[in-house]
Design an enzyme around this catalytic site. Structure first.
Site, PDB file in Angstrom:
ATOM      1  N   HIS A  22      82.385  15.204 -65.818  1.00 55.02           N
ATOM      2  CA  HIS A  22      82.587  16.123 -66.929  1.00 55.02           C
ATOM      3  C   HIS A  22      83.077  17.472 -66.419  1.00 55.02           C
ATOM      4  O   HIS A  22      82.975  17.779 -65.219  1.00 55.02           O
ATOM      5  CB  HIS A  22      81.290  16.308 -67.716  1.00 55.02           C
ATOM      6  CG  HIS A  22      80.229  17.033 -66.938  1.00 55.02           C
ATOM      7  ND1 HIS A  22      79.320  16.398 -66.112  1.00 55.02           N
ATOM      8  CD2 HIS A  22      79.931  18.363 -66.849  1.00 55.02           C
ATOM      9  CE1 HIS A  22      78.516  17.278 -65.560  1.00 55.02           C
ATOM     10  NE2 HIS A  22      78.872  18.483 -65.987  1.00 55.02           N
TER      11      HIS A  22
ATOM     12  N   SER B 282      82.295  21.360 -67.167  1.00 57.96           N
ATOM     13  CA  SER B 282      81.360  22.264 -67.828  1.00 57.96           C
ATOM     14  C   SER B 282      82.103  23.408 -68.505  1.00 57.96           C
ATOM     15  O   SER B 282      83.025  23.994 -67.927  1.00 57.96           O
ATOM     16  CB  SER B 282      80.363  22.846 -66.820  1.00 57.96           C
ATOM     17  OG  SER B 282      79.539  21.836 -66.288  1.00 57.96           O
TER      18      SER B 282
ATOM     19  N   SER C 176      86.518  28.885 -62.757  1.00 56.62           N
ATOM     20  CA  SER C 176      87.371  27.884 -62.127  1.00 56.62           C
ATOM     21  C   SER C 176      86.972  26.533 -62.713  1.00 56.62           C
ATOM     22  O   SER C 176      86.001  25.910 -62.282  1.00 56.62           O
ATOM     23  CB  SER C 176      87.163  27.903 -60.605  1.00 56.62           C
ATOM     24  OG  SER C 176      87.882  26.864 -59.986  1.00 56.62           O
TER      25      SER C 176
ATOM     26  N   HIS D  28      86.693  22.768 -63.489  1.00 64.79           N
ATOM     27  CA  HIS D  28      86.829  21.638 -62.591  1.00 64.79           C
ATOM     28  C   HIS D  28      85.899  20.505 -63.005  1.00 64.79           C
ATOM     29  O   HIS D  28      84.996  20.693 -63.830  1.00 64.79           O
ATOM     30  CB  HIS D  28      86.485  22.062 -61.161  1.00 64.79           C
ATOM     31  CG  HIS D  28      85.056  22.525 -61.028  1.00 64.79           C
ATOM     32  ND1 HIS D  28      84.660  23.826 -61.316  1.00 64.79           N
ATOM     33  CD2 HIS D  28      83.919  21.868 -60.672  1.00 64.79           C
ATOM     34  CE1 HIS D  28      83.360  23.939 -61.134  1.00 64.79           C
ATOM     35  NE2 HIS D  28      82.890  22.765 -60.739  1.00 64.79           N
TER      36      HIS D  28
ATOM     37  N   SER E 216      83.423  17.776 -61.071  1.00 65.22           N
ATOM     38  CA  SER E 216      82.829  17.315 -59.817  1.00 65.22           C
ATOM     39  C   SER E 216      82.731  15.796 -59.824  1.00 65.22           C
ATOM     40  O   SER E 216      82.341  15.196 -60.833  1.00 65.22           O
ATOM     41  CB  SER E 216      81.443  17.937 -59.630  1.00 65.22           C
ATOM     42  OG  SER E 216      81.539  19.341 -59.478  1.00 65.22           O
TER      43      SER E 216
END
Length: 251
Positions: free
Chosen positions: A107, A109, A194, A196, A198
């Site tokens: 996912h 965030s 930033s 992203h 994971s």
């Protein structure tokens, strides 16, 4: 037996002392109420929750568990998890000895993890629904590999940074979520986030170790993007509150 059944009948204030009515004497002695039987009433314990990292591959909580507080965050769920299988395998092979684990879900965030009281769940989710109304669905893509370490230095992550086009759409949603968090006096997202996703994690601070092979990981990403890790359509915003999951549809 209802609690109301323990309420006795009392006379008026004029009966506080003995009163005469003809030859009869009315006593002012109050009726003694019976003690309620509470043996079958469940009692909720107040002991503290003890987190056992051994049950979670060594992971520890970022903040302590507290009864009545619901850990909550807003995110975009990656809808094509099978696309990542080959990429993850190649990343792990490139990082021997790093003790990498695959993330339990993939996912992006859009908020920090915050705590909500139970009575705020319904108005909070209603605010989220109102906030995403009118936002269009969009294509999600990735441009590079990045290595992150959490604030506590307890976990390190191998992540995929979103591309420029995706970033613009996601920041719109972040701004709307931040406005809601301000209304509820909760921490907003990071400045200049930033964004992203994971995909792998390791215990402890292994940022330097994993950064040393970052160029190799990026080369692998470029190869996989061309083969199968293509853009996917995002049409939902998700919110997890404790063990409850909510979805809000984009246009």
């Amino acid at each position: 037996m209802s609690g109301l059944s323990y309420i006795g009948d009392y006379g008026s204030s004029s009966d506080d002392s003995d009163a005469y009515s003809g030859e009869n004497i009315v006593s002012s002695e109050k009726v003694k109420l019976p003690t309620p039987n509470l043996r079958n009433v469940p009692v909720v314990g107040t002991e503290d929750h003890v987190d056992d990292p051994d049950l979670h591959k060594g992971r520890t909580r970022s903040f302590p568990h507290k009864r009545g507080n619901w850990a909550s965050y807003v995110y975009i769920r990656y809808p094509e998890e099978e696309n990542l299988t080959t990429l993850i395998s190649r990343f792990v092979a490139e990082c021997p000895g790093s003790d990498l684990h695959v993330c339990e879900d993939f996912h992006i965030s859009l908020s920090r993890t915050v705590t909500l009281m139970y009575h705020l769940i319904t108005p909070f989710t209603k605010s989220l629904q109102d906030a995403v109304d009118g936002i269009d669905s969009f294509d999600l893509g990735f441009k590079s590999v990045k290595i992150y370490c959490n604030e506590e230095k307890s976990r390190t992550f191998v992540s995929l940074a979103v591309d420029h086009f995706s970033n613009k759409y996601l920041l719109k949603i972040v701004d709307k979520v931040d406005d809601i968090l301000v209304d509820y006096k909760l921490p907003t997202f990071y400045d200049n986030p930033s964004l992203h996703m994971s995909i792998l994690w390791a215990n402890g601070d292994k940022k330097a170790e994993l950064t040393s092979v970052l160029d190799n990981l990026n080369n692998i990403l470029y190869q996989e993007v061309e083969k199968c890790l293509k853009t996917v359509t995002v049409d939902r915003v998700n919110c997890k509150i404790g063990n409850k999951f909510y979805q809000f549809t984009l246009q």
